[in-house]
Design an enzyme around this catalytic site. Sequence first.
Site, PDB file in Angstrom:
ATOM      1  N   ARG A  33       0.795  -1.166  -0.249  1.00 25.94           N
ATOM      2  CA  ARG A  33       0.041   0.190   0.119  1.00 25.94           C
ATOM      3  C   ARG A  33       0.910   1.547   0.046  1.00 25.94           C
ATOM      4  O   ARG A  33       0.426   2.020  -0.477  1.00 25.94           O
ATOM      5  CB  ARG A  33      -1.273  -0.276   0.779  1.00 25.94           C
ATOM      6  CG  ARG A  33      -2.048  -1.053   0.826  1.00 25.94           C
ATOM      7  CD  ARG A  33      -2.762  -1.010   2.109  1.00 25.94           C
ATOM      8  NE  ARG A  33      -1.483  -2.080   2.768  1.00 25.94           N
ATOM      9  CZ  ARG A  33      -2.063  -2.736   4.861  1.00 25.94           C
ATOM     10  NH1 ARG A  33      -3.633  -2.256   4.932  1.00 25.94           N
ATOM     11  NH2 ARG A  33      -1.256  -2.560   5.029  1.00 25.94           N
ATOM     12  N   ASP A  79      -0.867 -14.031   0.001  1.00 26.75           N
ATOM     13  CA  ASP A  79      -0.758 -14.143   1.633  1.00 26.75           C
ATOM     14  C   ASP A  79      -0.566 -15.323   2.008  1.00 26.75           C
ATOM     15  O   ASP A  79      -0.845 -16.287   1.250  1.00 26.75           O
ATOM     16  CB  ASP A  79      -2.176 -13.382   2.395  1.00 26.75           C
ATOM     17  CG  ASP A  79      -1.806 -13.016   3.848  1.00 26.75           C
ATOM     18  OD1 ASP A  79      -2.341 -11.888   3.098  1.00 26.75           O
ATOM     19  OD2 ASP A  79      -2.515 -13.821   4.147  1.00 26.75           O
TER      20      ASP A  79
END
Length: 349
Positions: A33, A79
């Site tokens: 991000r 993930d």
Amino acid sequence: MSPVSQTSKPFLRALAGETVTPPPFWLMRQAGRYLPEYRATRTQAGSFLDLCYTPDLAVEVTLQPLRRYGFDAAILFSDILVVPDALGQKVAFKEGEGPVLPAIRSAADLDRLDLAGFHQHLAPVYATVAGLAKAIPATTALIGFSGAPWTVATYMIEGSGSKDFPNAKGMMFSQPELFGRLMDLLVRATGDYLIRQIDNGAEAIQIFDTWAGALPEEEFAKWVIAPTRTLVERIRAERPGIPVIGFPRGAGVLYKKYVQETGVDGVSIDSSVPLAWAAAELQPHCTVQGNLDPLLLVAGGEALDAGIDRVLNTLGKGRFIFNLGHGIVPPTPPENVARLAERVKNWKG
Ligand SMILES: Cc1c2[nH]c(c1CCC(=O)O)Cc1[nH]c(c(CCC(=O)O)c1C)Cc1[nH]c(c(CCC(=O)O)c1C)Cc1[nH]c(c(C)c1CCC(=O)O)C2
């Protein structure tokens, strides 16, 4: 000469035991991000898990930080929680809250998990690995990864992130048989998952044990070291030549026992590990990776430069891979990452 020492990839040479100057470098959470182009692709994908399960987009976000900074390794974008998701424990990522899963607290909950559709569910992740193997630059290495069984179990049992793991440790201490069954399943599933990543082009593996530091010595040996050793031995037996990096975050002095007993090729150290101690106690046994504080990368300026130099000057004279002590945090200014890349690449030893 072994094929590994002939490789032109500095990251793999360092893992094979060579002192490479300047050291190869990459950063945990290098895709994420803090990059505007990541946020744009993430919006296009919809949810975070949709991004993980859409190979074209997952390849794209993996490549984004390589284009900017020329890292020596690319890490598969995915993930650690796709493993419980693929076992049938549905995972959701809530905005600003982190992961949420239906908690496993009983034998009946555990019995609902199933390896049957595991690889089919993870097919998009394998497709991402295969796509990356074709797309990355010739001198960049491709890292596959998983969570370690203990760290993944904490999320599965708590049903979310946690600070001190009352339910996971509760099950470990009060229902050791049930806890052991869950851990056995995770060791098996994680091994299968990593082997498939290797077969699709992963050239090295990192095992993230983010919550290793939460366990006392005896439980650390049983639930951090032993499962990791099983995974390392399986990869070594079934896919020889693929190096494994372990990251038992927060392990303190137990990092040494972890390195000696798991047989990892490399160990990633968190920012609390004293550099001189790591050079004296860990580097003789394996390649060390780390350990700049991610908040120095937010701070920037002279504090960042001094932190980088301390790490390089202490660990850079042995087998070493430059990295952070944990993942990049979202407020990190991208220009500070450029400053770091420049400084590491220009280090003369
Ligand atoms: C514990 C853990 C997780 N995931 C991971 C760990 C172990 C390493 C660590 O301790 O950070 C590992 C991980 N997660 C992600 C990667 C991708 C590769 C990379 O660039 O390093 C890797 C290797 C992407 C991600 N994983 C996650 C994001 C942010 C999701 C978003 O875009 O909204 C990314 C880029 C989400 C995630 N994933 C997880 C949590 C707790 C969260 C929420 C917290 C947060 O938002 O940072 C579980």
